[in-house]
Design an enzyme around this catalytic site. Structure first.
Site, PDB file in Angstrom:
ATOM      1  N   ASN A 108       0.845  -1.196   0.000  1.00 49.93           N
ATOM      2  CA  ASN A 108       0.000   0.000   0.000  1.00 49.93           C
ATOM      3  C   ASN A 108       0.880   1.245   0.000  1.00 49.93           C
ATOM      4  O   ASN A 108       1.919   1.292   0.667  1.00 49.93           O
ATOM      5  CB  ASN A 108      -1.016  -0.009   1.155  1.00 49.93           C
ATOM      6  N   GLU A 110       0.526   5.211   0.600  1.00 56.89           N
ATOM      7  CA  GLU A 110      -0.380   6.255   1.094  1.00 56.89           C
ATOM      8  C   GLU A 110       0.104   7.640   0.674  1.00 56.89           C
ATOM      9  O   GLU A 110       1.216   7.819   0.175  1.00 56.89           O
ATOM     10  CB  GLU A 110      -0.515   6.124   2.611  1.00 56.89           C
ATOM     11  N   ASN A 111      -0.781   8.614   0.899  1.00 54.97           N
ATOM     12  CA  ASN A 111      -0.488   9.987   0.475  1.00 54.97           C
ATOM     13  C   ASN A 111      -1.026  10.946   1.526  1.00 54.97           C
ATOM     14  O   ASN A 111      -2.059  10.663   2.163  1.00 54.97           O
ATOM     15  CB  ASN A 111      -1.187  10.228  -0.875  1.00 54.97           C
ATOM     16  N   SER A 113      -2.598  13.442   1.041  1.00 54.30           N
ATOM     17  CA  SER A 113      -3.999  13.640   0.644  1.00 54.30           C
ATOM     18  C   SER A 113      -4.649  12.258   0.722  1.00 54.30           C
ATOM     19  O   SER A 113      -4.546  11.439  -0.204  1.00 54.30           O
ATOM     20  CB  SER A 113      -4.046  14.203  -0.785  1.00 54.30           C
ATOM     21  N   CYS A 119      -4.145   0.680  -2.357  1.00 53.64           N
ATOM     22  CA  CYS A 119      -3.982  -0.588  -1.635  1.00 53.64           C
ATOM     23  C   CYS A 119      -2.892  -1.458  -2.272  1.00 53.64           C
ATOM     24  O   CYS A 119      -2.594  -1.343  -3.473  1.00 53.64           O
ATOM     25  CB  CYS A 119      -5.283  -1.386  -1.664  1.00 53.64           C
ATOM     26  N   GLU A 121      -3.005  -4.598  -3.074  1.00 53.93           N
ATOM     27  CA  GLU A 121      -3.489  -5.459  -4.155  1.00 53.93           C
ATOM     28  C   GLU A 121      -3.478  -4.720  -5.485  1.00 53.93           C
ATOM     29  O   GLU A 121      -3.072  -5.242  -6.521  1.00 53.93           O
ATOM     30  CB  GLU A 121      -4.926  -5.932  -3.881  1.00 53.93           C
ATOM     31  N   CYS A 152     -10.538  -4.904  -0.073  1.00 51.39           N
ATOM     32  CA  CYS A 152     -11.613  -3.906  -0.018  1.00 51.39           C
ATOM     33  C   CYS A 152     -12.408  -3.943  -1.328  1.00 51.39           C
ATOM     34  O   CYS A 152     -12.016  -4.565  -2.310  1.00 51.39           O
ATOM     35  CB  CYS A 152     -11.030  -2.516   0.213  1.00 51.39           C
TER      36      CYS A 152
HETATM   37  N1  THU Z   1      -5.215  -1.623   2.573  1.00 52.18           N
HETATM   38  C1  THU Z   1      -4.638  -2.421   1.637  1.00 52.18           C
HETATM   39  O1  THU Z   1      -3.553  -2.125   1.113  1.00 52.18           O
HETATM   40  N2  THU Z   1      -5.285  -3.565   1.287  1.00 52.18           N
HETATM   41  C2  THU Z   1      -6.415  -4.021   1.875  1.00 52.18           C
HETATM   42  O2  THU Z   1      -6.902  -5.089   1.514  1.00 52.18           O
HETATM   43  C3  THU Z   1      -7.046  -3.228   2.932  1.00 52.18           C
HETATM   44  C4  THU Z   1      -6.476  -1.891   3.180  1.00 52.18           C
HETATM   45  C5  THU Z   1      -4.492  -0.411   2.969  1.00 52.18           C
HETATM   46  C6  THU Z   1      -5.105   0.882   2.539  1.00 52.18           C
HETATM   47  C7  THU Z   1      -4.538   1.831   3.561  1.00 52.18           C
HETATM   48  O3  THU Z   1      -3.256   2.232   3.142  1.00 52.18           O
HETATM   49  C8  THU Z   1      -4.379   1.001   4.829  1.00 52.18           C
HETATM   50  O4  THU Z   1      -4.404  -0.359   4.376  1.00 52.18           O
HETATM   51  C9  THU Z   1      -5.459   1.220   5.861  1.00 52.18           C
HETATM   52  O5  THU Z   1      -6.708   1.079   5.308  1.00 52.18           O
END
Ligand code: THU
Length: 196
Positions: A108, A110-111, A113, A119, A121, A152
């Site tokens: 994953n 993140e930013n 923003s 994610c 996946e 998700c």
């Molecule tokens: N996240 C994933 O990378 N995959 C998932 O299946 C569930 C959530 C990440 C998104 C975000 O960066 C962090 O987990 C918290 O939601």
């Protein structure tokens, strides 16, 4: 292709080829067969939410060797170490098996923003597609949790684009495991075929 018709507990009749996962659970009420042939008890079966007739036409899935699954699990765990997740503190890793037989990983990202977080996946799938792949056969996702959590909704939709039949496995920091298929996680998905 072998087909069975099941009288689902809450009323509907539907047809599916016997290809593993929840089908066995419907038959026994208590147990399902994993793809490695082991039997495990599961608490709920997503199929049981179907309440109207749902005739499905599925292509049979190609079996994925258990050594490959083991490798994907290791890769997914390792991929989480590359996560950029300073906001959630929730490092996730994913590994996929693509149509060519090659594996791809992602974490994953993140930013500041927050809405732009991607994610693990989707990172793995986009990497595979950018590398020329057009088919996803298996997705393994690792979350740093005590229980396994499945992808998700957004990731389910992206998996559907390239692997409507993909096997989806979730692993975590305990032995808890989810092992299912995308069509179970996202029934009646909107996909390329719906565009006519
Ligand atoms: N996240 C994933 O990378 N995959 C998932 O299946 C569930 C959530 C990440 C998104 C975000 O960066 C962090 O987990 C918290 O939601």
């Amino acid at each position: 292709m072998q087909r069975n018709t099941f009288d689902v507990i809450n009323g509907g009749l539907f047809e599916e080829p016997v290809h593993g996962s929840c089908i066995e659970h419907v038959l026994t009420g208590k147990k399902r067969k994993t793809f490695e042939g082991d039997t495990e008890t599961i608490a709920t079966c997503p199929n049981l939410v179907f309440s109207s007739p749902q005739p499905h036409t599925f292509r049979p899935m190609k079996k994925i060797p258990s050594a490959t699954v083991q490798r994907l699990k290791k890769l997914a765990r390792a991929a989480a170490k590359k996560s950029h997740s300073p906001y959630s503190g929730f490092p996730v890793g994913a590994a996929i098996l693509a149509g060519s037989g090659k594996t791809y990983t992602g974490a994953n990202v993140e930013n500041a923003s927050y809405g732009l977080c991607n994610c693990a996946e989707r990172t793995a799938i986009f990497t595979a597609v950018a590398g020329g792949e057009r088919e996803v056969r298996c997705v393994v996702v690792y979350t740093p949790t005590k229980t396994a959590s499945s992808p998700c909704g957004a990731c389910r939709q992206v998996i559907n684009e390239f692997g409507p039949q993909a096997r989806v496995i979730s692993i975590c920091d305990s032995d808890d495991l989810l092992d299912t298929t995308l069509d179970i996680l996202l029934p009646r998905a909107f996909g390329p075929k719906n565009l006519g």
